[in-house]
Design a protein around this motif. Structure first.
Motif, short mmCIF file in Angstrom:
data_model
loop_
_atom_site.label_atom_id
_atom_site.label_comp_id
_atom_site.label_asym_id
_atom_site.label_seq_id
_atom_site.Cartn_x
_atom_site.Cartn_y
_atom_site.Cartn_z
N LYS A 51 0.84 -1.20 0.00
CA LYS A 51 0.00 0.00 0.00
C LYS A 51 0.88 1.24 0.00
O LYS A 51 1.93 1.27 0.63
CB LYS A 51 -0.91 0.01 1.23
CG LYS A 51 -1.92 -1.13 1.25
CD LYS A 51 -2.83 -1.01 2.46
CE LYS A 51 -3.86 -2.13 2.47
NZ LYS A 51 -4.75 -2.03 3.64
N ILE A 53 2.39 4.75 1.01
CA ILE A 53 2.47 5.46 2.28
C ILE A 53 1.63 6.72 2.22
O ILE A 53 0.86 7.03 3.12
CB ILE A 53 3.95 5.81 2.59
CG1 ILE A 53 4.76 4.53 2.81
CG2 ILE A 53 4.04 6.69 3.83
CD1 ILE A 53 6.23 4.77 2.95
N ILE A 54 1.78 7.48 1.14
CA ILE A 54 1.03 8.72 0.98
C ILE A 54 0.32 8.67 -0.37
O ILE A 54 0.95 8.86 -1.41
CB ILE A 54 1.96 9.95 1.04
CG1 ILE A 54 2.71 9.96 2.37
CG2 ILE A 54 1.17 11.23 0.87
CD1 ILE A 54 3.72 11.06 2.49
N THR A 87 -0.28 8.70 8.56
CA THR A 87 -1.13 7.76 7.84
C THR A 87 -2.61 7.88 8.22
O THR A 87 -3.44 7.19 7.66
CB THR A 87 -0.68 6.31 8.12
OG1 THR A 87 -0.78 6.05 9.53
CG2 THR A 87 0.76 6.10 7.67
N PRO A 90 -4.28 10.87 4.96
CA PRO A 90 -3.42 11.35 3.87
C PRO A 90 -4.16 12.15 2.81
O PRO A 90 -3.57 13.04 2.19
CB PRO A 90 -2.84 10.05 3.28
CG PRO A 90 -3.81 8.99 3.68
CD PRO A 90 -4.35 9.40 5.01
N GLN A 134 -1.61 15.17 11.22
CA GLN A 134 -1.98 13.86 11.74
C GLN A 134 -3.10 14.00 12.77
O GLN A 134 -2.87 14.34 13.92
CB GLN A 134 -0.76 13.18 12.39
CG GLN A 134 -1.05 11.87 13.10
CD GLN A 134 -1.14 10.68 12.18
OE1 GLN A 134 -1.35 10.82 10.98
NE2 GLN A 134 -0.99 9.49 12.73
N ASN A 143 -2.58 6.32 16.16
CA ASN A 143 -2.30 7.58 15.48
C ASN A 143 -1.59 8.57 16.39
O ASN A 143 -0.76 9.36 15.93
CB ASN A 143 -3.60 8.18 14.94
CG ASN A 143 -4.16 7.38 13.78
OD1 ASN A 143 -3.41 6.78 13.01
ND2 ASN A 143 -5.48 7.35 13.65
N GLU A 146 2.02 7.44 16.57
CA GLU A 146 2.68 7.76 15.30
C GLU A 146 3.05 9.23 15.23
O GLU A 146 4.14 9.60 14.79
CB GLU A 146 1.76 7.39 14.14
CG GLU A 146 2.35 7.63 12.76
CD GLU A 146 1.39 7.25 11.65
OE1 GLU A 146 1.09 8.11 10.80
OE2 GLU A 146 0.92 6.09 11.65
#
Length: 457
Positions: A51, A53-54, A87, A90, A134, A143, A146
């Motif tokens: 997948k 990332i952005i 993530t 995005p 984020q 999240n 992260e």
């Protein structure tokens, strides 16, 4: 005869001038089921577990107002400004970058087999002003962690300033020890704890949207820029042909009265109604336990268009039979805002709209909201909504331009006061001030960052 939701003198100024700048354009910004922004997976070569990332927005689906904003903002000073996306959302990050005429910074975010998070910046940020986009939406803990690791990576890479752009601030509801009957005491104040964690990770500033309570700003020991997304929703409502005499703004609970009152003042000073309910526990209303308890409506909604306003829509539940409604019409369990909508129908409301900034949509919120109670559910994209959760009544408005402009002004060391002031004047139908001529064009406010209002209205 139907008239604009706002008075003509204010509606044309509010809607027209916002669109002149490109901060809102609902002909493009509205993300409904048949026409939504898609992520072009084929254009991304940086893959993790298959997948991107952005994800990259496909040019064919790029809203027109973002294209024009790219050229408009090209003259602004983008030296030492870096945008990075986590993530969590995005798509919103890409929209913000497109509005600002910038590219998102290259970053690698991975999750190991044991669940640990790995972050590596793939370009230099030494001496730069870094903005990390984020939201701490579900899964909140993932999240949030992260975001903290991203902040730490930037700090160790010698970034000059690190701003955490948090469109949705998770744990904001845990902002105090509640003093109501179901509370047993010995509770944590998680909002303060999360603020400390973000600060200790190395953030120099926080940019947040529509915090659950204003006191959360005081939990941070660093500057907090609080952006209100209300003008985006107001502008969309102003584009609808609803008679102002038929309108009533409804607060779904007593705690949201101040928010609903401010919203009503900007809609031609519309009348206010309040749904009074009581709770036994978190996300549980008293009527879920005791069918003899009733939700009381304070105000008149008979024959009117009711607009329910809240900062977020999460979830709750109760049988429709408790509300004495026809089971064939509403066969599902209803949540807090859905129970309020059912009560409004019971009291004779002609149509019910639900408006909120943050669509948390914890299960089974989608089932409740799509049950037919609402004419339209209007939200923003501070939290991503999975395509599988779209339903016909859902309208998603973008806040990317508002956040993008705020980031520009922070980076340019320009005042945000005039941005907030002009939005307030343009959206207030009753505004009558000598300085109103200063904001005949919203673009004037933006292009003259140091402009100030002498009357301090």
């Amino acid at each position: 005869m139907a008239s604009s939701l706002l008075q003509p003198s204010s509606s044309s100024l509010f809607a027209g001038n916002l669109r002149a700048l490109g901060l809102v354009d609902h002909s493009r910004a509205r993300l409904s089921v048949p026409a939504t922004l898609k992520c072009d997976m084929s254009e991304s070569s940086n893959l993790v577990n298959g997948k991107p990332i952005i994800p990259v927005l496909n040019e064919r689906t790029l809203p027109k107002f973002m294209e024009s904003a790219r050229a408009q903002n090209s003259v602004r000073n983008s030296n030492r400004l870096k945008l990075f996306s986590g993530t969590a959302n995005p798509a919103l990050s890409q929209e913000i970058a497109r509005y600002m005429g910038l590219e998102l910074g290259k970053i690698s975010i991975k999750r190991f087999a044991d669940g640990e998070i790995y972050v590596q910046l793939q370009e230099s940020v030494r001496g730069c002003n870094v903005y990390l986009i984020q939201p701490t939406c579900p899964p909140a803990n993932e999240n949030l962690m992260e975001l903290k690791i991203m902040i730490d990576a930037c700090r160790r890479a010698s970034a000059k300033n690190i701003t955490a752009v948090i469109p949705y601030f998770g744990y904001a509801r845990a902002d105090r020890k509640a003093s109501i009957s179901y509370t047993q005491g010995r509770e944590s104040i998680a909002a303060k704890l999360v603020a400390n964690l973000i600060t200790k990770a190395g953030a120099d500033r926080v940019l947040a949207c529509d915090l659950h309570s204003g006191q959360s700003m005081g939990y941070f020991d660093i500057p907090v820029d609080h952006v209100h997304c209300q003008p985006v929703i107001l502008d969309y409502l102003a584009s609808k042909t609803i008679s102002s005499s038929d309108l009533v703004v409804v607060s779904p609970d007593v705690g949201g009265v101040a928010r609903a009152r401010a919203f009503a003042k900007k809609l031609s000073d519309a009348p206010l109604a309040i749904v009074d309910k009581r709770r036994h526990g978190h996300n549980v209303a008293e009527r879920d336990h005791d069918t003899s308890m009733v939700m009381n409506l304070i105000g008149d909604v008979k024959g009117k268009v009711a607009v329910m306003v809240d900062d977020m829509i999460d979830t709750a539940g109760m049988p429709s039979s408790v509300l004495k409604l026809e089971p064939k019409l509403f066969p599902v369990l209803f949540g807090t805002i859905a129970k309020g909508a059912a009560l409004l129908h019971e009291e004779g409301a002609r149509e019910v709209y639900a408006c909120c900034t943050h669509a948390v949509f914890s299960p089974p919120a989608i089932e409740r909201l799509s049950s037919g109670l609402f004419q339209e559910v209007i939200i923003t994209n501070t939290i991503p909504v999975a395509e599988k959760n779209y339903f016909p009544q859902l309208t998603i408005l973008t806040v990317a331009n508002l956040l993008g402009e705020t980031i520009w002004r922070i980076h340019d060391d320009s005042s945000l006061r005039m941005l907030c002031l002009s939005l307030s004047i343009l959206s207030n139908a009753e505004a009558d001030c000598e300085c109103l001529s200063m904001v005949q064009s919203f673009a004037f406010i933006i292009m003259n960052a140091e402009a100030d209002c002498e009357c301090h209205c």
